[in-house]
Write a protein that holds these residues in place. Structure first.
Motif, mmCIF file in Angstrom:
data_model
loop_
_atom_site.group_PDB
_atom_site.id
_atom_site.type_symbol
_atom_site.label_atom_id
_atom_site.label_comp_id
_atom_site.label_asym_id
_atom_site.label_seq_id
_atom_site.Cartn_x
_atom_site.Cartn_y
_atom_site.Cartn_z
ATOM 1 N N UNK A 84 0.834 -1.216 0.000
ATOM 2 C CA UNK A 84 0.000 0.000 0.000
ATOM 3 C C UNK A 84 0.861 1.256 0.000
ATOM 4 N N UNK A 85 1.859 1.311 0.883
ATOM 5 C CA UNK A 85 2.713 2.490 0.938
ATOM 6 C C UNK A 85 3.568 2.611 -0.322
ATOM 7 N N UNK A 86 4.083 1.498 -0.820
ATOM 8 C CA UNK A 86 4.880 1.530 -2.042
ATOM 9 C C UNK A 86 4.066 2.002 -3.234
ATOM 10 N N UNK A 87 2.850 1.476 -3.364
ATOM 11 C CA UNK A 87 1.991 1.887 -4.481
ATOM 12 C C UNK A 87 1.662 3.376 -4.400
ATOM 13 N N UNK A 88 1.305 3.838 -3.208
ATOM 14 C CA UNK A 88 0.973 5.257 -3.056
ATOM 15 C C UNK A 88 2.181 6.137 -3.366
ATOM 16 N N UNK A 89 3.353 5.738 -2.868
ATOM 17 C CA UNK A 89 4.561 6.529 -3.110
ATOM 18 C C UNK A 89 4.989 6.471 -4.574
ATOM 19 N N UNK A 90 4.609 5.437 -5.298
ATOM 20 C CA UNK A 90 4.930 5.342 -6.721
ATOM 21 C C UNK A 90 3.933 6.076 -7.609
ATOM 22 N N UNK A 91 2.672 6.049 -7.217
ATOM 23 C CA UNK A 91 1.620 6.678 -8.023
ATOM 24 C C UNK A 91 1.611 8.196 -7.863
ATOM 25 N N UNK A 92 1.811 8.664 -6.642
ATOM 26 C CA UNK A 92 1.700 10.109 -6.401
ATOM 27 C C UNK A 92 2.741 10.935 -7.161
ATOM 28 N N UNK A 93 4.021 10.517 -7.266
ATOM 29 C CA UNK A 93 4.942 11.320 -8.074
ATOM 30 C C UNK A 93 4.547 11.321 -9.553
ATOM 31 N N UNK A 94 4.014 10.197 -10.012
ATOM 32 C CA UNK A 94 3.552 10.127 -11.397
ATOM 33 C C UNK A 94 2.397 11.096 -11.603
ATOM 34 N N UNK A 95 1.499 11.150 -10.647
ATOM 35 C CA UNK A 95 0.383 12.088 -10.705
ATOM 36 C C UNK A 95 0.894 13.528 -10.670
ATOM 37 N N UNK B 36 16.914 12.421 -15.636
ATOM 38 C CA UNK B 36 17.346 11.891 -16.923
ATOM 39 C C UNK B 36 16.968 10.434 -17.127
ATOM 40 N N UNK B 37 16.035 9.944 -16.355
ATOM 41 C CA UNK B 37 15.549 8.570 -16.463
ATOM 42 C C UNK B 37 14.080 8.604 -16.854
ATOM 43 N N UNK B 38 13.577 7.525 -17.426
ATOM 44 C CA UNK B 38 12.139 7.506 -17.718
ATOM 45 C C UNK B 38 11.325 7.725 -16.441
ATOM 46 N N UNK B 39 10.271 8.498 -16.542
ATOM 47 C CA UNK B 39 9.455 8.828 -15.381
ATOM 48 C C UNK B 39 8.882 7.566 -14.744
ATOM 49 N N UNK B 40 8.418 6.640 -15.550
ATOM 50 C CA UNK B 40 7.846 5.413 -15.001
ATOM 51 C C UNK B 40 8.892 4.639 -14.203
ATOM 52 N N UNK B 41 10.153 4.661 -14.656
ATOM 53 C CA UNK B 41 11.225 3.965 -13.944
ATOM 54 C C UNK B 41 11.491 4.642 -12.594
ATOM 55 N N UNK B 42 11.516 5.973 -12.588
ATOM 56 C CA UNK B 42 11.721 6.713 -11.342
ATOM 57 C C UNK B 42 10.614 6.403 -10.346
ATOM 58 N N UNK B 43 9.375 6.359 -10.823
ATOM 59 C CA UNK B 43 8.247 6.043 -9.933
ATOM 60 C C UNK B 43 8.339 4.610 -9.412
ATOM 61 N N UNK B 44 8.784 3.691 -10.263
ATOM 62 C CA UNK B 44 8.948 2.296 -9.833
ATOM 63 C C UNK B 44 10.039 2.178 -8.764
ATOM 64 N N UNK B 45 11.120 2.926 -8.908
ATOM 65 C CA UNK B 45 12.190 2.903 -7.902
ATOM 66 C C UNK B 45 11.670 3.458 -6.578
ATOM 67 N N UNK B 46 10.946 4.556 -6.634
ATOM 68 C CA UNK B 46 10.381 5.154 -5.415
ATOM 69 C C UNK B 46 9.436 4.166 -4.737
ATOM 70 N N UNK B 47 8.583 3.514 -5.524
ATOM 71 C CA UNK B 47 7.650 2.531 -4.970
ATOM 72 C C UNK B 47 8.399 1.351 -4.366
ATOM 73 N N UNK B 48 9.403 0.850 -5.073
ATOM 74 C CA UNK B 48 10.165 -0.310 -4.592
ATOM 75 C C UNK B 48 10.934 -0.023 -3.310
#
Length: 190
Positions: free
Chosen positions: A39-50, A131-143
């Protein structure tokens, strides 16, 4: 990669603290530890993308009240934990009552995940700078968030079972304190 990892750790700090508080008050269960991390990982990954997607268009409006939202939600959860810690008869609850509380547990978990990830939306504005894909940055934050929250919950739940209501009360105080910390940090910027 290092700046992104450091950002991820910084964003995960609040979720880590709340995971400890939840673990101290919750059951000793690997399933609960995993769902907390998820739950925390998903929220932390989705919110920067948003935040990245919305960009500067709405961020000024959100930034004006995000600290109040986080303070209100975390204080609500903390006070709720404090009341639960000092109420009597919780240990002897019937299994039906425990099962009925499952929906409440999920709602509280989602509120906590949202409350601790509001600042991640603002961090989303900086994702292009890595300088990284946004989706990758969000995945790292979530992970990273999930990776710190699962053991935080797990270890705190082992200690919390030994101290019962005292640990739940301490967790409530931590949540209220965390909400106040977020509020005061943002108020100092004004």
């Amino acid at each position: 990669m290092l700046p992104l990892f450091l950002l991820a750790l910084a964003l995960a700090a609040d979720a880590f603290a709340v995971s400890i508080a939840r673990g101290a008050a919750g059951p000793h269960s690997i399933a609960r530890a995993l769902e907390t991390g998820l739950a925390f990982g998903a929220a932390q990954g989705i919110m920067p993308l948003l935040g990245w997607a919305l960009g500067a268009l709405f961020m000024a409006y959100i930034a004006a009240v995000d600290h109040w939202i986080a303070f209100g939600l975390l204080s609500f959860l903390g006070v709720r934990m404090l009341f639960a810690a000092f109420s009597e008869g919780d240990d002897d609850a019937a299994p039906e009552v425990a099962e009925a509380g499952r929906g409440s547990h999920v709602a509280v978990l989602l509120i906590a995940a949202f409350a601790t990830s509001i600042d991640a939306a603002a961090a989303g504005l900086t994702l292009d700078l890595f300088g990284l894909p946004v989706w990758f940055s969000c995945a790292v934050i979530a992970g990273v968030t999930a990776a710190v929250c699962v053991p935080a919950y797990w270890f705190a739940s082992r200690i919390g079972g030994k101290f019962g209501h005292m640990a739940e009360g301490a967790g409530g105080v931590v949540l209220v304190g965390l909400g106040a910390k977020i509020l005061f940090e943002h108020m100092a910027w004004v």
